[in-house]
Motif scaffolding. Structure first.
Motif, PDB file in Angstrom:
ATOM      1  N   GLU A  93       0.833  -1.199   0.000  1.00 14.30           N
ATOM      2  CA  GLU A  93       0.000   0.000   0.000  1.00 14.30           C
ATOM      3  C   GLU A  93       0.868   1.250   0.000  1.00 14.30           C
ATOM      4  N   LEU A  94       0.250   2.384  -0.328  1.00 10.84           N
ATOM      5  CA  LEU A  94       0.957   3.660  -0.274  1.00 10.84           C
ATOM      6  C   LEU A  94       1.333   3.973   1.168  1.00 10.84           C
ATOM      7  N   ASN A  95       2.514   4.558   1.353  1.00 10.37           N
ATOM      8  CA  ASN A  95       2.946   4.996   2.674  1.00 10.37           C
ATOM      9  C   ASN A  95       2.346   6.383   2.933  1.00 10.37           C
ATOM     10  N   MET A  96       1.500   6.495   3.933  1.00 13.11           N
ATOM     11  CA  MET A  96       0.839   7.762   4.244  1.00 13.11           C
ATOM     12  C   MET A  96       1.570   8.483   5.371  1.00 13.11           C
ATOM     13  N   ASN A  97       1.622   9.801   5.272  1.00  5.65           N
ATOM     14  CA  ASN A  97       2.248  10.621   6.301  1.00  5.65           C
ATOM     15  C   ASN A  97       1.176  11.044   7.312  1.00  5.65           C
ATOM     16  N   PRO A  98       1.178  10.488   8.517  1.00 10.09           N
ATOM     17  CA  PRO A  98       0.108  10.800   9.494  1.00 10.09           C
ATOM     18  C   PRO A  98       0.213  12.206  10.075  1.00 10.09           C
ATOM     19  N   ASP A  99       1.376  12.821   9.951  1.00 11.23           N
ATOM     20  CA  ASP A  99       1.602  14.127  10.591  1.00 11.23           C
ATOM     21  C   ASP A  99       1.677  15.299   9.611  1.00 11.23           C
ATOM     22  N   GLY A 100       1.346  15.070   8.368  1.00 15.30           N
ATOM     23  CA  GLY A 100       1.447  16.168   7.405  1.00 15.30           C
ATOM     24  C   GLY A 100       1.065  15.732   6.011  1.00 15.30           C
ATOM     25  N   ILE A 101       1.673  16.372   5.019  1.00 10.34           N
ATOM     26  CA  ILE A 101       1.360  16.095   3.620  1.00 10.34           C
ATOM     27  C   ILE A 101       2.098  14.840   3.145  1.00 10.34           C
ATOM     28  N   THR A 102       1.369  13.959   2.473  1.00 11.13           N
ATOM     29  CA  THR A 102       1.976  12.769   1.874  1.00 11.13           C
ATOM     30  C   THR A 102       2.509  13.134   0.498  1.00 11.13           C
ATOM     31  N   ASN A 103       3.810  12.919   0.303  1.00 16.68           N
ATOM     32  CA  ASN A 103       4.464  13.248  -0.969  1.00 16.68           C
ATOM     33  C   ASN A 103       4.723  11.987  -1.782  1.00 16.68           C
ATOM     34  N   ILE A 104       4.284  12.006  -3.032  1.00 14.89           N
ATOM     35  CA  ILE A 104       4.503  10.878  -3.944  1.00 14.89           C
ATOM     36  C   ILE A 104       5.304  11.367  -5.138  1.00 14.89           C
ATOM     37  N   MET A 105       6.438  10.758  -5.357  1.00 16.89           N
ATOM     38  CA  MET A 105       7.322  11.123  -6.463  1.00 16.89           C
ATOM     39  C   MET A 105       7.194  10.067  -7.567  1.00 16.89           C
ATOM     40  N   MET A 106       6.728  10.488  -8.729  1.00 16.88           N
ATOM     41  CA  MET A 106       6.538   9.571  -9.859  1.00 16.88           C
ATOM     42  C   MET A 106       7.770   9.606 -10.757  1.00 16.88           C
ATOM     43  N   VAL A 107       8.359   8.434 -11.007  1.00 11.12           N
ATOM     44  CA  VAL A 107       9.538   8.355 -11.864  1.00 11.12           C
ATOM     45  C   VAL A 107       9.331   7.276 -12.921  1.00 11.12           C
ATOM     46  N   GLY A 108      10.156   7.319 -13.960  1.00 12.74           N
ATOM     47  CA  GLY A 108      10.044   6.310 -15.013  1.00 12.74           C
ATOM     48  C   GLY A 108      10.605   6.807 -16.319  1.00 12.74           C
ATOM     49  N   LEU A 109      10.810   5.911 -17.235  1.00  9.76           N
ATOM     50  CA  LEU A 109      11.315   6.278 -18.549  1.00  9.76           C
ATOM     51  C   LEU A 109      10.205   6.921 -19.379  1.00  9.76           C
ATOM     52  N   GLN A 110      10.618   7.664 -20.375  1.00  8.11           N
ATOM     53  CA  GLN A 110       9.656   8.317 -21.264  1.00  8.11           C
ATOM     54  C   GLN A 110       8.876   7.274 -22.052  1.00  8.11           C
ATOM     55  N   GLY A 111       7.554   7.490 -22.135  1.00  8.43           N
ATOM     56  CA  GLY A 111       6.723   6.571 -22.918  1.00  8.43           C
ATOM     57  C   GLY A 111       6.089   5.451 -22.123  1.00  8.43           C
ATOM     58  N   THR A 112       6.311   5.429 -20.804  1.00 10.62           N
ATOM     59  CA  THR A 112       5.736   4.355 -19.976  1.00 10.62           C
ATOM     60  C   THR A 112       4.367   4.731 -19.407  1.00 10.62           C
ATOM     61  N   GLY A 113       3.902   5.961 -19.695  1.00  7.18           N
ATOM     62  CA  GLY A 113       2.592   6.376 -19.199  1.00  7.18           C
ATOM     63  C   GLY A 113       2.651   7.003 -17.824  1.00  7.18           C
ATOM     64  N   LYS A 114       3.770   7.640 -17.491  1.00 14.42           N
ATOM     65  CA  LYS A 114       3.981   8.196 -16.148  1.00 14.42           C
ATOM     66  C   LYS A 114       3.024   9.342 -15.825  1.00 14.42           C
ATOM     67  N   THR A 115       2.845  10.256 -16.779  1.00 15.30           N
ATOM     68  CA  THR A 115       1.967  11.406 -16.541  1.00 15.30           C
ATOM     69  C   THR A 115       0.521  10.957 -16.355  1.00 15.30           C
ATOM     70  N   THR A 116       0.068  10.042 -17.203  1.00 14.07           N
ATOM     71  CA  THR A 116      -1.295   9.509 -17.070  1.00 14.07           C
ATOM     72  C   THR A 116      -1.451   8.750 -15.760  1.00 14.07           C
ATOM     73  N   ALA A 117      -0.409   7.980 -15.386  1.00 12.76           N
ATOM     74  CA  ALA A 117      -0.445   7.233 -14.127  1.00 12.76           C
ATOM     75  C   ALA A 117      -0.535   8.184 -12.934  1.00 12.76           C
ATOM     76  N   SER A 118       0.108   9.355 -13.031  1.00 18.44           N
ATOM     77  CA  SER A 118       0.048  10.361 -11.960  1.00 18.44           C
ATOM     78  C   SER A 118      -1.394  10.801 -11.743  1.00 18.44           C
ATOM     79  N   ALA A 119      -2.095  11.064 -12.842  1.00 23.47           N
ATOM     80  CA  ALA A 119      -3.497  11.489 -12.759  1.00 23.47           C
ATOM     81  C   ALA A 119      -4.380  10.360 -12.222  1.00 23.47           C
ATOM     82  N   LYS A 120      -4.090   9.118 -12.628  1.00 26.17           N
ATOM     83  CA  LYS A 120      -4.884   7.972 -12.167  1.00 26.17           C
ATOM     84  C   LYS A 120      -4.765   7.790 -10.657  1.00 26.17           C
ATOM     85  N   ILE A 121      -3.539   7.952 -10.149  1.00 26.53           N
ATOM     86  CA  ILE A 121      -3.334   7.800  -8.705  1.00 26.53           C
ATOM     87  C   ILE A 121      -3.979   8.970  -7.967  1.00 26.53           C
TER      88      ILE A 121
END
Length: 469
Positions: A93-121
């Motif tokens: 599961e996603l690691n949630m920050n109980p004391d503040g803002i949860t930060n998720i860093m999306m990485v990956g090679l170009q063409g793997t659908g990273k930007t779309t995956a960001s919106a989906k999450i």
């Protein structure tokens, strides 16, 4: 769909062994040989296959299995359990920050659908986790990525923070954090730049960003179509950034699936989500046990139920069911049902999750079925409000006008009318409490045409008429 070929081969192989009344080392070795070949042909890493087969053999040849009443079925259970271990024994599961803002860093090679995956999450976090999400456009290398993220953010109702391409990605990330804190956001998803291949410049930028935002999650998007490259890419990103999870995209394609089966075992990085299409809601939580069942042809009815609950409008479904139970089914009802069905995604994808029907999934032509629904909707939308609610008024002249309005033929209108009639008959049957017989006929008395019970009911009606006279 991914794993299609592997599922077919494993299903046939395990069916042979499950039918054996007695398990011997000889037929066990024959089965393992076929399983080994199936996995290798699916592009599963050779070392992973070797360890997988040895583990199955050790457990399957144990006393508990050999002495069981149905050793063949016990072997199937062993294979299934080992497959779950291979994919990851526990759901990540996603690691949630109980004391503040949860930060998720999306990485990956170009063409793997990273930007779309960001919106989906972002959509998943907004709807399922009840988070106030901010999307941060940190891919300044590809200007189109910023515009794409803004478009996707608009579709799902999630704000996108961007400083354009003139400000560095690290500075954009820093300012996004400040903006999120000032405006009460609880989660930030940082869409970072990708490259066609892993290089020093990319990794340096990502390492700087990681130091700045200190993310609780670093998610790597990998393309299911790339096979064993999933493992190579995951290993290299993990060595530099210590990624916390994977998102496997393009699972609706014809990927053999070997990379997905290998990656957890080799890198120890869990798969969190799989993406089954291009729509923003085409995202599934990855459950190792459910995926194992799908691979072995056992379906995944739980995921289908959850998907239906999240995508289908309950009010519309309840209203439609209520009208059918009252014996009412108009073209407006039909249109509503078309809209509900298409929300679930491809027909083959739905069938692949239903035990017993999953073998039919590869035979379906999704494009053809989608086109048929598109034509049917066009015809209904070409009708007047009165015609939609009173289908029986549609005669020759009206059919010609409706067909022209939809850019189709009268024959298409006739086909739609026939489909509507079938559904209307079904709704009337439901309202009357009758039942179907194998010939598609309905008899409220419970008998079937040609049977003595049915004939008797006719005689009773005749005798009642005579008495009245």
């Amino acid at each position: 769909m991914a794993f299609e070929s592997l599922t077919d081969k494993l299903t046939r192989t395990l069916k042979k062994i499950s039918g054996k009344g007695k398990l011997t080392e000889s037929n066990m070795n024959d089965m393992l040989k076929e399983v080994r070949m199936s996995l290798l042909e699916a592009d599963v890493n050779y070392k992973v296959v070797k360890d997988f087969i040895e583990s199955i053999k050790e457990k399957a040849m144990g006393t508990e299995v050999m002495d069981s009443l149905n050793p063949g079925q016990m072997v199937v259970k062993v294979v299934r359990d080992e497959l779950v271990n291979l994919l990851g024994p526990d759901q990540a599961e996603l690691n949630m920050n109980p004391d503040g803002i949860t930060n998720i860093m999306m990485v990956g090679l170009q063409g793997t659908g990273k930007t779309t995956a960001s919106a989906k999450i972002a959509l998943y976090a907004k709807n399922k986790l009840k988070q106030k999400v901010l999307l941060a456009a940190c891919d300044i290398v590809r200007p189109a990525a910023i515009e794409q993220l803004k478009t996707l953010g608009g579709q799902i109702g999630v704000e996108v923070f961007s400083l354009g391409t003139e400000v560095s990605a690290v500075e954009t990330a820093k300012r996004a954090k400040e903006y999120a804190k000032e405006n009460g956001f609880t989660m930030i998803i940082f869409d970072t730049a990708g490259r066609l291949h892993i290089d020093e410049e990319l990794m340096n930028e990502l390492e700087q960003m990681k130091a700045e935002i200190q993310p609780q999650n670093i998610l790597l998007t990998v393309d299911a179509m790339t096979g064993q490259d999933i493992v190579t890419v995951a290993r290299e990103f993990d060595e530099k950034l210590h990624i916390t999870g994977l998102i496997v995209t393009k699972m609706d394609g014809d990927a053999r699936g070997g990379g997905l089966l290998s990656v957890r075992s080799i890198t120890k990085v869990p798969v969190l989500f799989v993406s089954n299409g291009e729509k923003v809601d085409d995202l599934e939580i990855f459950y190792p046990d459910r995926m194992a069942d799908r691979i072995l042809g056992m379906g995944d009815i739980l995921s289908l139920i959850e998907e239906a609950q999240s995508k289908i409008d309950e009010k519309v479904a309840a209203q439609s069911a209520s009208r059918m139970m009252a014996g009412v089914f108009t073209f407006n009802d039909m249109l509503a049902q078309f809209d509900q069905v298409t929300k679930l995604g491809s027909f083959s994808g739905v069938l692949s999750k239903i035990p017993g029907l999953n073998k039919m999934a590869p035979k379906l032509d999704d494009e053809k079925l989608s086109e048929q629904i598109k034509h049917s909707k066009a015809l209904i939308q070409s009708m007047t409000p009165y015609e939609r609610e009173h289908p029986n008024c549609i005669k020759s002249a009206r059919k010609i006008r409706i067909a022209k309005g939809a850019g189709l033929k009268v024959a298409d209108v006739n086909r739609l009318m026939a489909q509507h009639k079938q559904m209307e008959d079904l709704s009337k049957m439901m309202s009357s409490g009758g039942g179907f017989n194998p010939f598609g006929m309905m008899n409220r008395g419970g008998g079937m045409p040609g049977t003595s019970k049915h004939a008797g009911s006719k005689k009773q009606k005749k005798s009642k008429k005579k008495k009245k006279k």
